[in-house]
Design a protein around this motif. Sequence first.
Motif, mmCIF file in Angstrom:
data_model
loop_
_atom_site.group_PDB
_atom_site.id
_atom_site.type_symbol
_atom_site.label_atom_id
_atom_site.label_comp_id
_atom_site.label_asym_id
_atom_site.label_seq_id
_atom_site.Cartn_x
_atom_site.Cartn_y
_atom_site.Cartn_z
ATOM 1 N N VAL A 61 0.820 -1.226 0.000
ATOM 2 C CA VAL A 61 0.000 0.000 0.000
ATOM 3 C C VAL A 61 0.847 1.267 0.000
ATOM 4 O O VAL A 61 0.327 2.356 0.243
ATOM 5 C CB VAL A 61 -0.994 0.029 1.189
ATOM 6 N N HIS A 62 2.140 1.144 -0.316
ATOM 7 C CA HIS A 62 2.983 2.349 -0.337
ATOM 8 C C HIS A 62 3.975 2.296 -1.489
ATOM 9 O O HIS A 62 5.111 1.826 -1.333
ATOM 10 C CB HIS A 62 3.707 2.520 1.003
ATOM 11 N N THR A 63 3.545 2.773 -2.648
ATOM 12 C CA THR A 63 4.453 2.833 -3.802
ATOM 13 C C THR A 63 4.384 4.212 -4.464
ATOM 14 O O THR A 63 3.397 4.933 -4.319
ATOM 15 C CB THR A 63 4.114 1.758 -4.863
ATOM 16 N N HIS A 64 5.460 4.520 -5.182
ATOM 17 C CA HIS A 64 5.544 5.768 -5.957
ATOM 18 C C HIS A 64 6.051 5.424 -7.346
ATOM 19 O O HIS A 64 7.251 5.552 -7.628
ATOM 20 C CB HIS A 64 6.508 6.756 -5.296
ATOM 21 N N LEU A 65 5.160 4.949 -8.210
ATOM 22 C CA LEU A 65 5.560 4.605 -9.574
ATOM 23 C C LEU A 65 5.412 5.832 -10.465
ATOM 24 O O LEU A 65 4.450 6.591 -10.326
ATOM 25 C CB LEU A 65 4.697 3.447 -10.098
ATOM 26 N N PHE A 153 -5.919 9.386 1.944
ATOM 27 C CA PHE A 153 -5.227 10.633 1.606
ATOM 28 C C PHE A 153 -3.924 10.700 2.366
ATOM 29 O O PHE A 153 -3.826 10.164 3.471
ATOM 30 C CB PHE A 153 -6.104 11.839 1.965
ATOM 31 N N LYS A 154 -2.929 11.368 1.762
ATOM 32 C CA LYS A 154 -1.662 11.486 2.474
ATOM 33 C C LYS A 154 -1.354 12.943 2.760
ATOM 34 O O LYS A 154 -1.501 13.799 1.891
ATOM 35 C CB LYS A 154 -0.537 10.896 1.635
ATOM 36 N N VAL A 155 -0.937 13.193 3.989
ATOM 37 C CA VAL A 155 -0.473 14.535 4.354
ATOM 38 C C VAL A 155 0.971 14.434 4.855
ATOM 39 O O VAL A 155 1.421 13.374 5.291
ATOM 40 C CB VAL A 155 -1.370 15.179 5.441
ATOM 41 N N VAL A 242 2.759 6.279 7.975
ATOM 42 C CA VAL A 242 3.534 5.531 6.973
ATOM 43 C C VAL A 242 5.014 5.444 7.357
ATOM 44 O O VAL A 242 5.498 6.206 8.188
ATOM 45 C CB VAL A 242 3.403 6.141 5.550
ATOM 46 N N HIS A 243 5.680 4.525 6.743
ATOM 47 C CA HIS A 243 7.140 4.317 6.831
ATOM 48 C C HIS A 243 7.767 4.734 8.170
ATOM 49 O O HIS A 243 8.673 5.570 8.220
ATOM 50 C CB HIS A 243 7.885 4.934 5.647
ATOM 51 N N ILE A 244 7.327 4.076 9.241
ATOM 52 C CA ILE A 244 7.899 4.356 10.568
ATOM 53 C C ILE A 244 9.322 3.794 10.622
ATOM 54 O O ILE A 244 9.554 2.636 10.282
ATOM 55 C CB ILE A 244 7.048 3.700 11.669
ATOM 56 N N THR A 319 6.430 -0.617 1.135
ATOM 57 C CA THR A 319 7.817 -0.515 0.665
ATOM 58 C C THR A 319 8.305 0.916 0.523
ATOM 59 O O THR A 319 9.493 1.172 0.599
ATOM 60 C CB THR A 319 8.012 -1.177 -0.714
ATOM 61 N N ASP A 320 7.399 1.858 0.238
ATOM 62 C CA ASP A 320 7.826 3.206 -0.168
ATOM 63 C C ASP A 320 8.726 3.118 -1.399
ATOM 64 O O ASP A 320 9.682 3.881 -1.533
ATOM 65 C CB ASP A 320 8.533 3.933 0.984
ATOM 66 N N HIS A 321 8.396 2.160 -2.274
ATOM 67 C CA HIS A 321 9.178 1.976 -3.503
ATOM 68 C C HIS A 321 9.190 3.277 -4.305
ATOM 69 O O HIS A 321 8.166 3.718 -4.812
ATOM 70 C CB HIS A 321 8.544 0.857 -4.336
HETATM 71 ZN ZN ZN Z 1 6.367 7.364 0.235
#
Ligand code: ZN
Length: 465
Positions: A61-65, A153-155, A242-244, A319-321
């Motif tokens: 649930v955490h990607t940046h393609l 949503f992301k802040v 996210v991404h702790i 992953t924060d890929h």
């Molecule tokens: Zn990210």
Amino acid sequence: MGSVLIKHGTLVTATDTFAADLFIDAGRIAWIGMRPDANCPEADTVIDATGKYVLPGGIDVHTHLDMPLRGDLRSVDDFETGTIAAACGGTTTIIDYAAHSHGESMEQGFETWRQKAEGKAVIDYGFHMTLSEFTDQTLHGMERMVEQGVSSFKVFTAYPGRMMIDDAAILKVLKQAKKLGALVCVHAENGHIIDVLVEEALHAGQIAPQYHALTRPSIGEGEATHRVITLAEIAGAPLYVVHISCCEAIQEIAAAKQRGLPVYGETCPQYLLLSVDCYYLPPEFEGAKYVMSPPLRERPHQECLWQAIQTGVVDTIGTDHCPFHFRGQKELGRQDFTKIPNGGPGIETRMSLLYTGGVETGRITLNRFVDLTATGPAKLFGLYPQKGTIVPGSDADLAIIDPSIATIISAMTHNSHVDYSLYEGMRVKGMPEYVFLRGELIVREGKFVGKSGSGRFLKRPPVSR
Ligand code: ZN
Ligand code: URP
Ligand code: ZN
Ligand code: ZN
């Protein structure tokens, strides 16, 4: 689409492990027959899973393609190479962070991301919407996004002037999310602290990659986590951090959970397995490969994160890929660490790294592994039980792994387009042998055999929490 019978495997869900045969028809799990007396229907294709685990396909649930950064920089995996890499790692669903540029509506951002994915994605995908600014359009925009199936949503509390919105804006977003049944995800680091420390570092001529870590202290992550939890509590809204990367943030999540607040935590394999030492690796500037935000931390933080996984303080592994090539992209920061594009690859190795570092070492059970990589994310983000579990009626998204097979991670052989791996040379287990997406075989003997564009957009409904 033909029917498939997966015979003699060990099926694993977040709660159970059992010997059974599994029948797939019309893209769904149609039937599960407990052995030894399973009486299987005839199928067009039969897969022998003797000695293997049959798991729900992973959900990242955490990607940046295909993510634009600045200038003409963009993350180097698009929805084709990125989702092929995901599939080969056992992931069958992603939720990518769509974004709108400043001045652009969320609908425009959403449309841009749909076009990036359409005809390319090989696994199913949803979007979160990143709120890159707060305007008089934001709250209405959120409503429109939820109607479109974008229910999270992301802040940011980091990146002042670029992505950060202030506490008042975050509180309003949380209140609106509560009303809409949406989930707010937060990148929690104190951006003001970082800006001051970065300015001082550059002024003192500290330009090397390690200063990226030294200017982003973990207590600043803890502070921001605490602050946004406070805002969420006041709004009565759920929150997903996210991404702790550190103990301080974990302690805040644990305290919130203890008080019964709907606060959820995500960490990523890099924070569990890699440390700040990576920034000092030879040769000079090698550390740039590990420049991501939050940064890798001192070793004791890893133990904290593993414990948080064991005790349920961490709910998911993302992953924060966000891959950038070392050559030509990370290298932009040779004379100034702030010019190193932030982010690293991880979409392909998430499952095998958690399997190897978690299940193989006895830190977590296989059921907990499934919960962290598939079931938990599905439940939090409105995909359950269509995705994230193995039950009749669910999409037949499955990863079959042979626990006796080990592979060596290398950029020479990976499917991602990026030119390096954070885990070069590492030996892992848990890479899938077969992967099914809605009953279609998309990975066979570890190789992608699916079709570009066969991934579908997932409209995610609001979730009552
Ligand atoms: Zn990210
Ligand atoms: O360094 C990172 N993590 N880049 C990706 C964007 C974000 O902050 O998640
Ligand atoms: Zn390239
Ligand atoms: Zn982030």
